[in-house]
Scaffold this active site. Structure first.
Site, PDB file in Angstrom:
ATOM      1  N   GLU A 115       0.828  -1.219   0.000  1.00 19.45           N
ATOM      2  CA  GLU A 115       0.000   0.000   0.000  1.00 19.45           C
ATOM      3  C   GLU A 115       0.860   1.266   0.000  1.00 19.45           C
ATOM      4  OE1 GLU A 115      -2.918  -0.515  -0.708  1.00 19.45           O
ATOM      5  OE2 GLU A 115      -3.628  -2.364   0.260  1.00 19.45           O
ATOM      6  N   HIS A 138      -2.896   2.232   8.271  1.00 13.42           N
ATOM      7  CA  HIS A 138      -3.963   1.403   7.698  1.00 13.42           C
ATOM      8  C   HIS A 138      -4.163   0.189   8.592  1.00 13.42           C
ATOM      9  CE1 HIS A 138      -6.299  -1.082   5.031  1.00 13.42           C
ATOM     10  NE2 HIS A 138      -5.310  -1.916   4.788  1.00 13.42           N
ATOM     11  N   HIS A 140      -7.039  -3.148   9.792  1.00 13.26           N
ATOM     12  CA  HIS A 140      -8.223  -3.945   9.460  1.00 13.26           C
ATOM     13  C   HIS A 140      -9.147  -3.973  10.674  1.00 13.26           C
ATOM     14  CE1 HIS A 140      -5.976  -6.276   6.002  1.00 13.26           C
ATOM     15  NE2 HIS A 140      -6.056  -4.967   5.812  1.00 13.26           N
ATOM     16  N   GLU A 168     -17.605  11.810  22.233  1.00 13.01           N
ATOM     17  CA  GLU A 168     -16.291  12.387  21.910  1.00 13.01           C
ATOM     18  C   GLU A 168     -16.013  12.417  20.403  1.00 13.01           C
ATOM     19  OE1 GLU A 168     -14.025   8.214  22.909  1.00 13.01           O
ATOM     20  OE2 GLU A 168     -12.816  10.008  22.923  1.00 13.01           O
ATOM     21  N   HIS A 209     -12.816  -3.841   3.905  1.00 11.54           N
ATOM     22  CA  HIS A 209     -11.358  -4.009   4.014  1.00 11.54           C
ATOM     23  C   HIS A 209     -10.780  -3.398   5.296  1.00 11.54           C
ATOM     24  CE1 HIS A 209      -7.256  -3.948   1.761  1.00 11.54           C
ATOM     25  NE2 HIS A 209      -7.058  -3.842   3.055  1.00 11.54           N
TER      26      HIS A 209
HETATM   27  P1  13P Z   1       1.119  -5.481   3.103  1.00 12.28           P
HETATM   28  O1  13P Z   1       1.534  -6.730   3.852  1.00 12.28           O
HETATM   29  O2  13P Z   1       1.708  -5.425   1.706  1.00 12.28           O
HETATM   30  O3  13P Z   1       1.381  -4.242   3.903  1.00 12.28           O
HETATM   31  O4  13P Z   1      -0.454  -5.577   2.856  1.00 12.28           O
HETATM   32  C1  13P Z   1      -1.346  -5.704   3.932  1.00 12.28           C
HETATM   33  C2  13P Z   1      -2.644  -5.032   3.694  1.00 12.28           C
HETATM   34  O5  13P Z   1      -3.346  -4.739   4.629  1.00 12.28           O
HETATM   35  C3  13P Z   1      -3.050  -4.719   2.300  1.00 12.28           C
HETATM   36  O6  13P Z   1      -4.138  -3.850   2.273  1.00 12.28           O
HETATM   37 ZN    ZN Z   2      -5.309  -3.940   4.147  1.00  8.48          ZN
END
Ligand code: 13P
Ligand code: ZN
Length: 273
Positions: A115, A138, A140, A168, A209
């Site tokens: 990413e 980023h 999940h 908040e 995602h």
């Molecule tokens: P990477 O291991 O390449 O960072 O990818 C993980 C991910 O969350 C892709 O969206």
């Molecule tokens: Zn991801």
């Protein structure tokens, strides 16, 4: 100073581990990047070497010659704390912002996160707006992802619903949260879509995602991700109990809060339901 003793490296490792402990980083899920300050680059310059130039996959001229600490592609957040030199790397960008080379880390091979285009395009947008922004994260985040299956994929709806679940929230993210529809991850297209939203917000949901957060430092960026995800968890719990709310925070309540907490809450999020 050894690379790993530098305060910014320690802060990065701690944040990665905090994310792992929250359960947001199954396997190699998620990635983190930090735009290193020139004086911090100076602190660790004796530990760096110059690898081969590789294409970024996006053009970020506004970040030319900058250094970033980033997680490696395919690397596990749970391993960052025990084996940082294998899991993360410092990269340097060329004078056009088109290529990068590894200056430290990934000792057993590999490359920065897949990413990287999204991270660097978001960094470029944020740096243009406010030089203090340095972290892109980023994760999940389970409950935000769950909500992308039941809420309309609209900025207004996600913002309003998350604001309503925790008092908040409108103070922590008064500009709101953007939503990217499902797209193939890892490429320039999703990077462009995300960085467009980053012009307006510090948070962007990737449908089915995860989420991207931007901030000035590790505490603020982790705290932003944590606050939005906690609110999503409350919403998931509420919807699991019953589909309608008996009472909630009203648009006028938000206006009162905005006045007392000195934040501006855009009226487009305070629509009548
Ligand atoms: P990477 O291991 O390449 O960072 O990818 C993980 C991910 O969350 C892709 O969206
Ligand atoms: Zn991801």
């Amino acid at each position: 100073m050894s690379f790993l003793d530098a305060k910014f490296v320690q802060g990065f490792i701690r944040m990665a581990n905090d994310g792992w402990e929250q359960g947001w980083h199954e396997r190699n899920g998620g990635n983190l990047s930090y735009r290193v300050k020139p004086k911090e680059v100076e602190e660790v310059k004796d530990c760096m070497q110059a690898g081969e130039w590789e294409p970024i996959g996006a053009n970020v001229p506004g970040l030319a010659k900058e250094y970033f600490l980033v997680t490696g592609s395919g690397k596990y957040f749970r391993n960052v704390i025990i084996n940082p030199e294998d899991s993360i790397c410092m990269i340097e960008l060329d004078d056009k912002g088109e290529n990068y080379r590894i200056a430290w880390g990934l000792v057993n091979g590999g490359r920065p996160t897949s990413e990287l285009p999204s991270h660097l395009m978001n960094h470029e947008v944020k740096k243009n707006q406010n030089e203090k922004y340095r972290v892109i994260y980023h994760a999940h985040t389970t409950n935000i992802i769950a909500l992308t299956f039941v809420l309309p994929l609209k900025d207004e709806v996600f913002t309003r619903e998350l604001w309503e679940m925790a008092t908040e929230c409108p103070v922590v993210f008064p500009d709101g949260i953007g939503v990217v529809p499902w797209m193939v991850p890892g490429g320039k297209e999703i990077a462009v879509a995300t960085s467009e939203l980053m012009k307006k917000y510090d948070l962007a949901v990737w449908a089915h995602h995860g989420m991207f957060a931007a901030g000035e430092d590790f505490d603020l960026t982790f705290g932003l991700m944590h606050t939005a995800e906690k609110s999503a968890e409350i919403l998931v719990k509420m919807l699991s109990m019953q589909s309608n709310k008996l009472q909630t925070i009203t648009p006028d309540n938000f206006r009162d809060l905005a006045r007392d907490f000195h934040v501006t809450l855009p009226e487009r999020f305070l629509y009548k339901k």
